[in-house]
Motif scaffolding. Structure first.
Motif, PDB file in Angstrom:
ATOM      1  N   GLY A   1      -3.739   2.776 -21.471  1.00 25.45           N
ATOM      2  CA  GLY A   1      -2.280   2.737 -21.626  1.00 25.45           C
ATOM      3  C   GLY A   1      -1.798   2.572 -23.055  1.00 25.45           C
ATOM      4  O   GLY A   1      -0.623   2.322 -23.295  1.00 25.45           O
ATOM      5  N   LEU A   2      -2.714   2.717 -24.040  1.00 20.69           N
ATOM      6  CA  LEU A   2      -2.312   2.575 -25.449  1.00 20.69           C
ATOM      7  C   LEU A   2      -1.222   3.571 -25.837  1.00 20.69           C
ATOM      8  O   LEU A   2      -0.326   3.255 -26.600  1.00 20.69           O
ATOM      9  N   ASP A   3      -1.322   4.803 -25.313  1.00 15.68           N
ATOM     10  CA  ASP A   3      -0.324   5.821 -25.658  1.00 15.68           C
ATOM     11  C   ASP A   3       1.076   5.393 -25.219  1.00 15.68           C
ATOM     12  O   ASP A   3       2.065   5.716 -25.875  1.00 15.68           O
TER      13      ASP A   3
ATOM     14  N   HIS B   1      10.959   8.062 -19.632  1.00 16.76           N
ATOM     15  CA  HIS B   1      11.322   7.608 -20.983  1.00 16.76           C
ATOM     16  C   HIS B   1      11.690   6.127 -20.961  1.00 16.76           C
ATOM     17  O   HIS B   1      11.206   5.332 -21.775  1.00 16.76           O
ATOM     18  N   THR B   2      12.545   5.762 -19.999  1.00 13.83           N
ATOM     19  CA  THR B   2      12.973   4.368 -19.866  1.00 13.83           C
ATOM     20  C   THR B   2      11.787   3.466 -19.534  1.00 13.83           C
ATOM     21  O   THR B   2      11.635   2.383 -20.117  1.00 13.83           O
ATOM     22  N   LEU B   3      10.946   3.919 -18.599  1.00 12.71           N
ATOM     23  CA  LEU B   3       9.799   3.095 -18.200  1.00 12.71           C
ATOM     24  C   LEU B   3       8.893   2.797 -19.392  1.00 12.71           C
ATOM     25  O   LEU B   3       8.319   1.720 -19.492  1.00 12.71           O
ATOM     26  N   VAL B   4       8.753   3.768 -20.291  1.00  6.31           N
ATOM     27  CA  VAL B   4       7.841   3.595 -21.431  1.00  6.31           C
ATOM     28  C   VAL B   4       8.488   2.760 -22.536  1.00  6.31           C
ATOM     29  O   VAL B   4       7.834   1.906 -23.139  1.00  6.31           O
ATOM     30  N   THR B   5       9.765   3.003 -22.800  1.00  5.89           N
ATOM     31  CA  THR B   5      10.383   2.362 -23.976  1.00  5.89           C
ATOM     32  C   THR B   5      10.999   1.001 -23.672  1.00  5.89           C
ATOM     33  O   THR B   5      11.132   0.190 -24.579  1.00  5.89           O
ATOM     34  N   GLU B   6      11.392   0.763 -22.417  1.00 10.83           N
ATOM     35  CA  GLU B   6      12.043  -0.520 -22.150  1.00 10.83           C
ATOM     36  C   GLU B   6      11.038  -1.533 -21.611  1.00 10.83           C
ATOM     37  O   GLU B   6      10.152  -1.182 -20.840  1.00 10.83           O
TER      38      GLU B   6
ATOM     39  N   SER C   1       5.396  -2.191 -15.704  1.00  9.77           N
ATOM     40  CA  SER C   1       3.935  -2.243 -15.771  1.00  9.77           C
ATOM     41  C   SER C   1       3.375  -0.839 -15.940  1.00  9.77           C
ATOM     42  O   SER C   1       4.036   0.152 -15.640  1.00  9.77           O
ATOM     43  N   TYR C   2       2.109  -0.797 -16.433  1.00  6.10           N
ATOM     44  CA  TYR C   2       1.426   0.488 -16.540  1.00  6.10           C
ATOM     45  C   TYR C   2       1.326   1.163 -15.175  1.00  6.10           C
ATOM     46  O   TYR C   2       1.426   2.382 -15.072  1.00  6.10           O
ATOM     47  N   ASP C   3       1.112   0.340 -14.138  1.00  2.87           N
ATOM     48  CA  ASP C   3       0.968   0.919 -12.798  1.00  2.87           C
ATOM     49  C   ASP C   3       2.238   1.671 -12.391  1.00  2.87           C
ATOM     50  O   ASP C   3       2.166   2.720 -11.759  1.00  2.87           O
ATOM     51  N   GLU C   4       3.367   1.123 -12.771  1.00  2.00           N
ATOM     52  CA  GLU C   4       4.650   1.770 -12.465  1.00  2.00           C
ATOM     53  C   GLU C   4       4.723   3.131 -13.180  1.00  2.00           C
ATOM     54  O   GLU C   4       5.065   4.147 -12.585  1.00  2.00           O
ATOM     55  N   VAL C   5       4.357   3.117 -14.504  1.00  2.00           N
ATOM     56  CA  VAL C   5       4.381   4.370 -15.280  1.00  2.00           C
ATOM     57  C   VAL C   5       3.395   5.376 -14.664  1.00  2.00           C
ATOM     58  O   VAL C   5       3.729   6.543 -14.450  1.00  2.00           O
ATOM     59  N   ARG C   6       2.188   4.894 -14.380  1.00  2.00           N
ATOM     60  CA  ARG C   6       1.146   5.753 -13.818  1.00  2.00           C
ATOM     61  C   ARG C   6       1.583   6.402 -12.504  1.00  2.00           C
ATOM     62  O   ARG C   6       1.398   7.601 -12.291  1.00  2.00           O
ATOM     63  N   GLY C   7       2.182   5.586 -11.609  1.00  2.87           N
ATOM     64  CA  GLY C   7       2.632   6.093 -10.305  1.00  2.87           C
ATOM     65  C   GLY C   7       3.668   7.195 -10.490  1.00  2.87           C
ATOM     66  O   GLY C   7       3.588   8.275  -9.886  1.00  2.87           O
ATOM     67  N   ARG C   8       4.604   6.920 -11.386  1.00  4.72           N
ATOM     68  CA  ARG C   8       5.680   7.885 -11.642  1.00  4.72           C
ATOM     69  C   ARG C   8       5.128   9.180 -12.250  1.00  4.72           C
ATOM     70  O   ARG C   8       5.589  10.268 -11.954  1.00  4.72           O
TER      71      ARG C   8
END
Lengths: 351, 351
Positions: free
Chosen positions: A262-264, A285-290, A294-301
């Motif tokens: 999840g470094l990126d 965009h919001t999930l990454v910048t705000e 969690s990474y899991d949330e970003v990953r799922g999306r």
């Protein structure tokens, strides 16, 4: 080298390449050992930057760039006994060590190949020693100088290679610095600009990792005429390499990669994976910048967009394109097969 | 070149050196202009690191290293028409630009040659643009890459010089990185260790600025036999150069030097000036390391120790030693005189 009993052409080719890569390791180690000896005689503290590089070199790494360099050389008919190609392969790896040490400062990464990064180590040393000044500036300053030293050693090594490598070596080095700048700048802006993302991926992976190391090898063998073929192969396989990198960063296992997953996301790297996914789903965009996601949330999306699955298909197409590029290359058939195998290996690696 | 009407040998020698130094400037500018053109065609944002270097090169600087390099070359009987020496001089200056850009990050200096430093400029740009991530990391990251690019270009330039320069060029580059590390480390520890201070001064100034540039020049002319003479001259004059640097930092005029006065105090640089003064007056350690003391207070206390006056005498002795070292050197008398004049110039400069 001649084929051993029961050894076919492919076996011999691989043995030649493996032998050169072993000599690349030796060259890296003998250079650093000689430097250590020189500096230890000057001052006991002067060996610290040399030791930092020896530790990086000793802690592993895939040696992809030396592998493509010696493969390009042997495919071009270069003499496996010539020490110049060994130095060229070592120079590429030393340049990469420099890039990693500086990259870790740029990204504020704490862990690399399972060990503390150079700046993290020296920042901590400063803090626990109660020295003057700011610990972060000290640690990052030491890492800047250690990376500079590796960049110097890489030049020293490449100066031992045939002078025919110089034009490609110059292009490779200035290009990777400018590509890194564009990457850092794109991460700061973090707006979807797929033209810029693809350019950065092409420069940082395709050219730096595959295309130009192959051409350095071919040039060392006096076969700069192979540059167009290796360019086509390298750009395709390099994009596959980079896309695998994006997938590994998002979905890989940090026990395999030796760095956190999840470094990126943390660093707002505008990877092709994120760029494409954000085109389909702006909420990412919001999930990454705000903060607070969690990474899991970003990953799922990310998975919901279907982009990761599309990227797998795209990688398969790129590997095919790479293999096609060398199918009729003016090199011995055994090297076409070897390059095809290497394309599959970098595209389907797990670390 | 032949002497003009009424021109003596000294006049001709100086005209040759000045002509080579003009061509060094041209080479620096044409390299950067060509790189700018290449990158502008790739992406409008890719020119930023190249422009940063062009601005540094354009903003002045004393060009001491190219001056010693071309002087070493001409003194060794090198052909003034050979373009290789021009590239060698340009390489030394480009290496110096790299060192300055990285040094400014290490020292957190905001101003260089009267302009914002690379990291200060990009940190401010990040902050005012409202980009993602930390402004300091962005600005310092860009400066790391800009300095790396200059280091790459310096290697590119030196590859155009005769291959006879390689051993000295290798020593010069790795030595300056390790010297910088030792300097940063000594500043963090900030304990009086005159052996280490003298070693750092010798590496960072004597060898990097004078001795090795002279030997690079002589080697380009195939006269590596001049190395011992140039070493003796360079170590003496280099120490004078460094001591003048210490005095200028403490007592100079920032309008002349283009950088703030007292930087060595802020950064706890264990200079010879401070080391000697602290041996005579321990209280200076407190004045430098504890907050609430003005530069004027430090300066007054330094003067009271008598060390600045002693340093002036020491500088005079070093200049004399340098001149003696070349008095019988196997070079034309006009170059012995020119080197003596250069020794006085660097030892008694005001910027």
């Amino acid at each position: 080298m001649t084929a051993g009993p029961g050894e076919d052409a492919a076996g011999l080719a691989r043995r030649c390449a493996a032998d050169l890569l072993r000599r690349v390791e030796d060259r890296l180690r003998t250079l650093l050992a000689a430097e250590r000896e020189t500096w230890a005689a000057v001052h006991e503290g002067a060996v610290v930057p040399v030791d930092a590089l020896a530790e990086m070199i000793g802690s592993g790494g895939k040696r992809i760039r030396p592998a493509f360099c010696v493969t390009g050389y042997l495919a071009a008919g270069g003499d496996p006994a010539d020490p110049g190609i060994v130095s060229a392969g070592a120079a590429l790896e030393m340049l990469h060590v420099s890039a990693l040490v500086h990259d870790d400062v740029l990204d504020d990464s704490d862990i690399r190949r399972g060990l503390p990064t150079v700046h993290a180590h020296h920042t901590a040393l400063h803090a626990t020693s109660g020295w003057q000044g700011e610990s972060r500036r000290y640690g990052e300053g030491v890492a800047i100088l250690v990376g500079d030293l590796a960049l110097v050693y890489s030049g020293e090594l490449m100066a031992e290679a045939p002078a025919t490598v110089v034009p490609e070596w110059n292009r490779l080095r200035s290009e990777v610095m400018i590509g890194q700048y564009m990457d850092v700048h794109a991460a700061a802006e973090f707006s979807v600009d797929l033209r810029s993302s693809r350019l950065i991926a092409r420069i940082k992976s395709g050219r730096y990792t595959i295309h130009r190391p192959l051409v350095v090898g071919a040039s060392a063998a006096g076969r700069a005429d192979l540059a167009p073929v290796f360019e086509e192969y390298g750009e395709a396989v390099g994009e596959a390499f980079q896309l695998r990198d994006d997938l590994l960063d998002a979905f890989g296992d940090s026990a395999d990669t030796g760095k956190p997953t999840g470094l990126d996301f943390t660093q707002h790297k505008m990877t092709l994976l994120l760029g494409w996914a954000m085109q389909r789903d702006e909420h990412i965009h919001t999930l990454v910048t705000e903060p607070g996601h969690s990474y899991d949330e970003v990953r799922g999306r990310l998975l919901d967009t279907g982009v990761p699955a599309d990227i797998e298909k795209h990688i398969a197409g790129l590997v095919e394109r790479g293999c096609k590029a060398i199918a009729d290359a003016p090199v011995a058939p055994v090297w076409r097969e070897e390059l095809a195998a290497m394309a599959r290996k970098v595209a389907y690696r797990n670390a």
